[in-house]
Structure formats: C-alpha cells, structure tokens
Design an enzyme around this catalytic site. Structure first.
Site, PDB file in Angstrom:
ATOM      1  N   ASP A   1     -87.132   3.108  33.887  1.00 50.36           N
ATOM      2  CA  ASP A   1     -87.352   2.697  35.278  1.00 50.36           C
ATOM      3  C   ASP A   1     -87.223   1.177  35.343  1.00 50.36           C
ATOM      4  OD1 ASP A   1     -87.988   2.672  37.930  1.00 50.36           O
ATOM      5  OD2 ASP A   1     -90.097   3.218  37.689  1.00 50.36           O
TER       6      ASP A   1
ATOM      7  N   ASP B   1     -81.956   2.962  40.016  1.00 48.47           N
ATOM      8  CA  ASP B   1     -82.802   2.190  39.099  1.00 48.47           C
ATOM      9  C   ASP B   1     -83.640   3.025  38.136  1.00 48.47           C
ATOM     10  OD1 ASP B   1     -84.364   3.156  41.145  1.00 48.47           O
ATOM     11  OD2 ASP B   1     -85.589   1.369  41.338  1.00 48.47           O
ATOM     12  N   GLU B   2     -83.432   4.337  38.083  1.00 48.67           N
ATOM     13  CA  GLU B   2     -84.191   5.114  37.101  1.00 48.67           C
ATOM     14  C   GLU B   2     -83.414   6.350  36.673  1.00 48.67           C
ATOM     15  OE1 GLU B   2     -87.776   7.200  38.319  1.00 48.67           O
ATOM     16  OE2 GLU B   2     -87.269   6.901  40.424  1.00 48.67           O
TER      17      GLU B   2
END
Length: 370
Positions: free
Chosen positions: A16, A112-113
C-alpha cells in the site's frame, strides 16, 4: 505407505503506497514537501472532496473522502492541488514493473495498492518478508516514494498488517500468531467494517475480535446477514481467497450514511455531489468508464430502494454522474421523506453499445439533459 502431503502455506504480500497522490505531488514539487497538502477538489464554491492528504495534513484530521470545506476548517493552512491522474497512472505502472520482477500473481486493488502471491517467486528468494523489503527499497530508490507492506498467509491478514506501521512500514504476521492478533484487534480495524457496522457491533457488546469469536456463525449471520459468515472465518484467521491477477471489476460504488437525516432535496443534492466526486475519483484510479448509473437511497425508516439508468456511451466524469444520479433522486423522493443514506454505483464497464439504449435515446425516451 504413501507419504501424506501437507497443504502449501501461501505467502501473501499486501503493498500500500503511503499517501500516494500527495507523495507524488511532493516528490515532483519541492515547494510542497513538508507542507500540509490536500489533493482533491477546491474548498471554494460548492466545494469538492479530498482524494488524499499528506501526512502533515492528516495530523489535523484531514482524511480521504472528506469534503474539502471540512478539510480547510480542520487545517486552514492546507494547500489544495487538483489530482493529476495521468501522472499517478504512469507511476503506478512503474510500481507494477517492480512487482513483476518477483511474481506474476499480482491483484491490483487501485493505482496505489495490490496483493502479491509470492508462494513461488521468480528469483527463488523463498522469504516473503525479504521480498517485501526488496520491493519497498526498490520503490524508494527508483521512484523516490515510500510504501508500506503487510506479509502473512492470506489476503485479509496481509492487508491489515500493511496498515499497522504506516508510513514506510513493514509488518509480518505468521501462522502461529494470527489468531491471537485477530482476537486483540478492535472491530473498527477489521478491513470492510465501516463506521456504521462498527457502531452496531459495539452496541451489542462486540469490541474486539475476541468478542466476535464468542458468537456462533449463525448468530453472526443473524446480526450481520451473509457477511456474518465472513466475520466468523476471518476472526479465526481463515481466508481462502486467491490472489486474482485478472480480476474484473463488475461495479464501482461510493455511499455515505449521514449523522442526521437529510430533509430537503437541496441537502440531498449537495451530498450526492460529493459522492459523485468520490465515484469519479475511483473510476479515474482504475481507468474505467461505465454505462449504468445506479442510485441507492435508504430512508429514515430504513426502507431502501435503488434506481438505475443505462446510457448509450460510457461515462466517468463527475458532472454526468451527478446529473444522472440527481435526476434519479428527484424521481425517488416525495415530499416529507427523509433520507439517511445515499449511494452511487457505476457498472457495465466493457459492454458493447447497448442497442436498446440507443433505440430509446434516438426515440427521445432516454433524455437526461436538456
């Protein structure tokens, strides 16, 4: 006698990125480093929504999905910048390239993860913890950004672990410590348990995983519907979901439950506008456009309805999402009705052009705009 085979223990990493959009902006603009930064809509006029905030702004209580007007009240010196999704997509692609050095079993959740299954890694490193450390270091060295990582034997625990030591964190939760860890975990820290569900849990005396564990599966289902079965499993550290490299998003949604019931259409439209901006932001993250807009309404007496509208062309822009949802809302609300929840979802992402919708549009039955 044939040897008894033991099941393979999976090695799952959840990566993350830390305050991703804000960190990219601070990386690219030295003047923003160390400053309270909000990436999202302007607090002026009707006001926008916070996409993300730097850790300097988070210290003042600024959070994602919060209205920009509330953010500026909490942090008057915050600097607001509009999102640059094309830049974030490019950076996200470079992060995925780093992941692919170690495994092809990558399940992106957003820009983003992502989950990574490194049970068998390309470089034969063998240690998921070592791989997570190498990935974090590569992201820092090559992209000048930081990521947090959680390492465990399943997706649920890995995701929780990645949030424990943010920013720039790394947490390993091994098989022997999972149940004890889950028992001590506050219910609001369970991934997927929102504020409303957490409040309901606490109202019936469920404050930690240990409390949840005292209830049978049927009791949990009675209180929380089919999700109760999931709670029963994960509080015992069981999650058999595989990392899905080609997971297809069927729909994307955002909703909000209000502290006080909304009484006027203007109040409802104002909240719907913010929800539309969140949906728009999430569509941008995943580079998706959809043809069907669905409005969800829960009234003060807990009655719930949904209304949908299918369009001829796929959409992702906030103005259209809001306009369609607002028209659906105006047809669903009668005088004196109060609303406690509103939601918008977008679906039909990759369908061919809908002949029925086209026919309706051509005949004037699907007029959404004057």
């Amino acid at each position: 006698m044939h040897p008894v085979s033991t099941p393979t223990v999976r090695k799952i990493i959840h990566i993350d990125m830390d305050a991703f959009y804000a960190s990219v902006e601070q990386r690219d603009n030295p003047d923003l480093r160390g400053k309270a930064l909000v990436v999202g809509g302007s607090p002026e006029g009707r006001g926008g929504v916070v996409a993300t905030a730097s850790y300097e702004a988070r210290k003042f209580g600024v959070r994602s999905a919060m209205s920009s007007k509330q953010a500026i009240q909490l942090c008057p010196h915050a600097i607001f910048v509009r999102p640059r999704f094309e830049v974030y997509k490019e950076v996200s692609g470079k992060i995925r390239e780093i992941f692919r050095r170690y495994t092809d079993l990558i399940e992106p959740l957003s820009l983003d993860e992502a989950y990574l299954d490194v049970t068998e890694d390309k470089l034969n490193i063998g240690s998921a913890l070592e791989i997570a450390q190498q990935i974090k270091q590569a992201i820092k060295d090559e992209l000048q950004l930081t990521a947090s990582a959680g390492v465990s034997i399943n997706k649920f625990v890995a995701k929780i672990a990645s949030d424990i030591n943010k920013p720039d964190g790394l947490k390993f939760i091994g098989p022997s410590s999972i149940e004890v860890f889950m028992e001590k975990l506050p219910v609001e820290k369970f991934h997927g348990v929102g504020k409303v569900t957490a409040a309901k849990m606490k109202s019936i005396g469920l404050h930690t995983g240990a409390d949840l564990k005292k209830l049978s599966e049927q009791e949990l289902i009675r209180h929380f519907g089919k999700t109760g079965s999931f709670y029963y499993q994960i509080v015992r550290g069981k999650d058999e979901r595989a990392v899905q490299p080609h997971r297809e998003t069927k729909s994307l949604a955002a909703e909000d439950t209000f502290a006080q019931d909304l009484k006027t259409l203007d109040e409802m439209d104002a909240e719907l506008y913010k929800i539309a901006e969140i949906v728009h932001s999430r569509l941008e993250r995943k580079n998706l456009k959809g043809r069907t807009v669905t409005l969800k309404v829960k009234y003060s007496d807990f009655r719930q309805i949904t209304r949908s509208q299918s369009l001829f062309s796929p959409i992702a822009d906030q103005a259209t999402i809001f306009s369609v949802a607002s028209k659906l809302l105006s047809s669903a609300i009668s005088e004196d009705e109060k609303v406690r929840l509103l939601g918008i979802s977008i679906s039909n992402f990759n369908e061919a052009e809908n002949p029925r919708a086209l026919k309706q549009q051509q005949s004037g039955q699907l007029r959404l705009f004057p």
